[in-house]
Design a protein around this motif. Sequence first.
Motif, PDB file in Angstrom:
ATOM      1  N   GLY A   1     -16.801  12.422 -31.919  1.00 59.63           N
ATOM      2  CA  GLY A   1     -16.358  12.996 -30.098  1.00 59.63           C
ATOM      3  C   GLY A   1     -17.234  13.968 -30.329  1.00 59.63           C
ATOM      4  O   GLY A   1     -18.725  14.196 -31.444  1.00 59.63           O
ATOM      5  N   PHE A   2     -17.753  15.127 -29.670  1.00 59.69           N
ATOM      6  CA  PHE A   2     -18.577  15.857 -28.843  1.00 59.69           C
ATOM      7  C   PHE A   2     -18.091  16.808 -29.318  1.00 59.69           C
ATOM      8  O   PHE A   2     -17.088  17.342 -28.250  1.00 59.69           O
ATOM      9  N   GLN A   3     -18.238  18.108 -29.406  1.00 67.64           N
ATOM     10  CA  GLN A   3     -18.075  19.920 -28.806  1.00 67.64           C
ATOM     11  C   GLN A   3     -19.511  20.470 -28.489  1.00 67.64           C
ATOM     12  O   GLN A   3     -20.523  20.111 -29.113  1.00 67.64           O
TER      13      GLN A   3
ATOM     14  N   LEU B   1     -22.894  19.501 -30.360  1.00 70.32           N
ATOM     15  CA  LEU B   1     -22.542  18.553 -31.552  1.00 70.32           C
ATOM     16  C   LEU B   1     -21.481  17.970 -31.983  1.00 70.32           C
ATOM     17  O   LEU B   1     -20.247  17.898 -30.651  1.00 70.32           O
ATOM     18  N   PRO B   2     -21.746  17.120 -33.310  1.00 67.42           N
ATOM     19  CA  PRO B   2     -20.755  16.238 -33.616  1.00 67.42           C
ATOM     20  C   PRO B   2     -19.199  16.950 -34.402  1.00 67.42           C
ATOM     21  O   PRO B   2     -19.586  18.009 -34.084  1.00 67.42           O
ATOM     22  N   LEU B   3     -18.046  15.958 -33.200  1.00 62.97           N
ATOM     23  CA  LEU B   3     -16.872  16.418 -33.379  1.00 62.97           C
ATOM     24  C   LEU B   3     -16.238  15.875 -34.301  1.00 62.97           C
ATOM     25  O   LEU B   3     -16.528  14.601 -33.602  1.00 62.97           O
ATOM     26  N   PRO B   4     -16.201  15.936 -35.715  1.00 65.02           N
ATOM     27  CA  PRO B   4     -15.951  14.911 -36.749  1.00 65.02           C
ATOM     28  C   PRO B   4     -14.279  14.686 -36.400  1.00 65.02           C
ATOM     29  O   PRO B   4     -13.171  15.355 -36.188  1.00 65.02           O
ATOM     30  N   LEU B   5     -13.995  13.010 -36.455  1.00 72.28           N
ATOM     31  CA  LEU B   5     -13.414  12.748 -36.090  1.00 72.28           C
ATOM     32  C   LEU B   5     -12.059  11.684 -37.347  1.00 72.28           C
ATOM     33  O   LEU B   5     -13.253  10.642 -37.611  1.00 72.28           O
ATOM     34  N   ARG B   6     -11.565  11.609 -37.695  1.00 75.23           N
ATOM     35  CA  ARG B   6     -11.059  10.555 -39.050  1.00 75.23           C
ATOM     36  C   ARG B   6      -9.616  11.294 -39.550  1.00 75.23           C
ATOM     37  O   ARG B   6      -9.116  11.957 -38.997  1.00 75.23           O
ATOM     38  N   PRO B   7      -8.171   9.581 -39.853  1.00 73.61           N
ATOM     39  CA  PRO B   7      -7.640  10.829 -39.521  1.00 73.61           C
ATOM     40  C   PRO B   7      -6.636  11.022 -40.969  1.00 73.61           C
ATOM     41  O   PRO B   7      -6.850  11.328 -42.372  1.00 73.61           O
ATOM     42  N   TYR B   8      -5.943  12.518 -41.043  1.00 77.49           N
ATOM     43  CA  TYR B   8      -5.636  12.702 -42.123  1.00 77.49           C
ATOM     44  C   TYR B   8      -3.654  12.924 -41.886  1.00 77.49           C
ATOM     45  O   TYR B   8      -3.705  12.914 -40.361  1.00 77.49           O
ATOM     46  N   GLU B   9      -3.382  13.128 -43.526  1.00 78.45           N
ATOM     47  CA  GLU B   9      -2.190  13.439 -43.288  1.00 78.45           C
ATOM     48  C   GLU B   9      -1.268  15.312 -43.262  1.00 78.45           C
ATOM     49  O   GLU B   9      -0.800  15.812 -43.129  1.00 78.45           O
ATOM     50  N   SER B  10      -2.804  15.545 -43.213  1.00 78.60           N
ATOM     51  CA  SER B  10      -2.435  17.122 -43.497  1.00 78.60           C
ATOM     52  C   SER B  10      -3.116  18.023 -42.703  1.00 78.60           C
ATOM     53  O   SER B  10      -4.217  17.807 -42.894  1.00 78.60           O
TER      54      SER B  10
ATOM     55  N   ALA C   1       4.094  18.184 -37.409  1.00 79.33           N
ATOM     56  CA  ALA C   1       3.567  17.158 -36.728  1.00 79.33           C
ATOM     57  C   ALA C   1       2.487  17.107 -36.189  1.00 79.33           C
ATOM     58  O   ALA C   1       2.223  18.014 -35.407  1.00 79.33           O
ATOM     59  N   PRO C   2       1.652  16.203 -36.014  1.00 79.26           N
ATOM     60  CA  PRO C   2      -0.218  16.513 -35.297  1.00 79.26           C
ATOM     61  C   PRO C   2       0.306  16.588 -33.582  1.00 79.26           C
ATOM     62  O   PRO C   2       1.238  15.497 -33.039  1.00 79.26           O
ATOM     63  N   ALA C   3       0.228  17.424 -33.206  1.00 75.76           N
ATOM     64  CA  ALA C   3      -0.039  17.434 -31.867  1.00 75.76           C
ATOM     65  C   ALA C   3      -1.227  16.962 -31.409  1.00 75.76           C
ATOM     66  O   ALA C   3      -2.449  17.077 -31.364  1.00 75.76           O
ATOM     67  N   ARG C   4      -1.072  16.157 -29.362  1.00 72.83           N
ATOM     68  CA  ARG C   4      -1.973  16.357 -28.564  1.00 72.83           C
ATOM     69  C   ARG C   4      -3.189  17.667 -27.983  1.00 72.83           C
ATOM     70  O   ARG C   4      -1.831  18.299 -27.289  1.00 72.83           O
ATOM     71  N   LEU C   5      -3.772  18.055 -28.748  1.00 75.21           N
ATOM     72  CA  LEU C   5      -4.526  18.823 -28.658  1.00 75.21           C
ATOM     73  C   LEU C   5      -5.544  19.215 -27.140  1.00 75.21           C
ATOM     74  O   LEU C   5      -6.314  17.962 -27.105  1.00 75.21           O
ATOM     75  N   HIS C   6      -5.984  19.730 -26.696  1.00 75.10           N
ATOM     76  CA  HIS C   6      -7.184  19.962 -25.804  1.00 75.10           C
ATOM     77  C   HIS C   6      -7.806  20.362 -26.624  1.00 75.10           C
ATOM     78  O   HIS C   6      -9.080  19.436 -25.982  1.00 75.10           O
ATOM     79  N   GLY C   7      -8.195  20.996 -28.103  1.00 74.26           N
ATOM     80  CA  GLY C   7      -8.760  20.727 -28.485  1.00 74.26           C
ATOM     81  C   GLY C   7     -10.461  22.287 -28.162  1.00 74.26           C
ATOM     82  O   GLY C   7     -11.009  22.606 -29.127  1.00 74.26           O
ATOM     83  N   ASP C   8     -10.525  22.416 -26.965  1.00 74.24           N
ATOM     84  CA  ASP C   8     -11.338  23.060 -26.531  1.00 74.24           C
ATOM     85  C   ASP C   8     -10.699  23.922 -25.225  1.00 74.24           C
ATOM     86  O   ASP C   8     -11.228  24.819 -25.027  1.00 74.24           O
TER      87      ASP C   8
ATOM     88  N   ASP D   1     -12.616  19.042 -18.810  1.00 71.38           N
ATOM     89  CA  ASP D   1     -13.663  19.764 -20.421  1.00 71.38           C
ATOM     90  C   ASP D   1     -13.098  20.172 -21.790  1.00 71.38           C
ATOM     91  O   ASP D   1     -12.880  20.784 -22.382  1.00 71.38           O
ATOM     92  N   PRO D   2     -12.142  19.178 -22.374  1.00 74.03           N
ATOM     93  CA  PRO D   2     -11.230  18.395 -23.691  1.00 74.03           C
ATOM     94  C   PRO D   2     -12.527  18.483 -24.425  1.00 74.03           C
ATOM     95  O   PRO D   2     -13.236  17.901 -24.389  1.00 74.03           O
ATOM     96  N   ALA D   3     -11.982  18.479 -26.308  1.00 71.14           N
ATOM     97  CA  ALA D   3     -12.336  17.980 -26.621  1.00 71.14           C
ATOM     98  C   ALA D   3     -11.136  17.814 -27.707  1.00 71.14           C
ATOM     99  O   ALA D   3     -10.921  18.220 -29.051  1.00 71.14           O
ATOM    100  N   ALA D   4     -10.693  16.465 -27.223  1.00 70.47           N
ATOM    101  CA  ALA D   4      -8.997  16.652 -27.262  1.00 70.47           C
ATOM    102  C   ALA D   4      -9.187  15.421 -28.532  1.00 70.47           C
ATOM    103  O   ALA D   4      -9.920  14.707 -29.077  1.00 70.47           O
ATOM    104  N   HIS D   5      -8.111  16.000 -28.975  1.00 70.04           N
ATOM    105  CA  HIS D   5      -7.292  15.742 -31.038  1.00 70.04           C
ATOM    106  C   HIS D   5      -6.091  15.649 -31.904  1.00 70.04           C
ATOM    107  O   HIS D   5      -5.513  16.552 -30.983  1.00 70.04           O
TER     108      HIS D   5
END
Length: 270
Positions: A86-88, A95-104, A171-178, A195-199
């Motif tokens: 994504g973007f931030q 700038l890029p907002l790196p995204l990929r799945p993590y368990e931690s 557990a992962p929350a649904r974030l606005h991110g910014d 204006d989210p950077a949702a993740h």
Amino acid sequence: MSFVKHASSPRAAQWEAAGLDWLRAAGGATVVEIVAIEQETLALQRLRSASPTPAAAEAFGRALAATHAAGASAYGVGPDGWDGDGFQGPADDMLPLPLRPYESWGAMYADLRLAPLLEPRVECRRSEAGEAYRDQRGDGVRVSRLAPLAELAEPVLRRLRDGEFDGSCPAPARLHGDLWSGNVMWTADGAVLIDPAAHGGHPESDLAALALFGAPQLERLLASYLEAAPLADGWRDRVPLMQLHLVLLHAVLFGGGYVDHARAILRRYA
């Protein structure tokens, strides 16, 4: 009448729209409506601002808890259906907002949110902020003000990757991110997210972002959030850690006092 916003690229506009739709689907906090999207242009619902009341802040706290509770498939993922990073940052300097799945959560926060902003090639991007200084060894080598932060960050990144803070986020929350205060529009009908950077991430990150630049009625907002969704013990002690991503982002974009702020946070958790 709509508000027309120009993103830096068609993909950046799609990213913002995907985040708005994902947050709206949670059925919690109110999200600005998308009127139309064409290339890099977003037409959004025009909002009339109003002073935030205590009642509006309390309602927003409960609604934000519901948004977070909608969750995500993993830490570090973007909105459902989104592929790639994504973007931030501001629209004119994203700038890029790196995204990929993590368990931690801790490993995700270290690897995707902090480490990319601490890489040696990252410099302060604004000329007035990116002035170099002479190396303290006196050999005349000029280095970025950001360079010393990477070494200082190593013990913090290690603690995060070792899972020391993972117990605070089951557990992962649904974030606005910014979610700094400028991305909450207060209207006569209450708070509206823009204006989210949702993740997927830690719910305390959004709450810490609200505190970073002083959201209005913050204590009432937090109290109602905690009634709806209690946080793990010690959450106030983790606020600077949760703010570190946005502080580092501001250090990269603007330099200045944000570099010193990031340094102070890193020393606190080293």
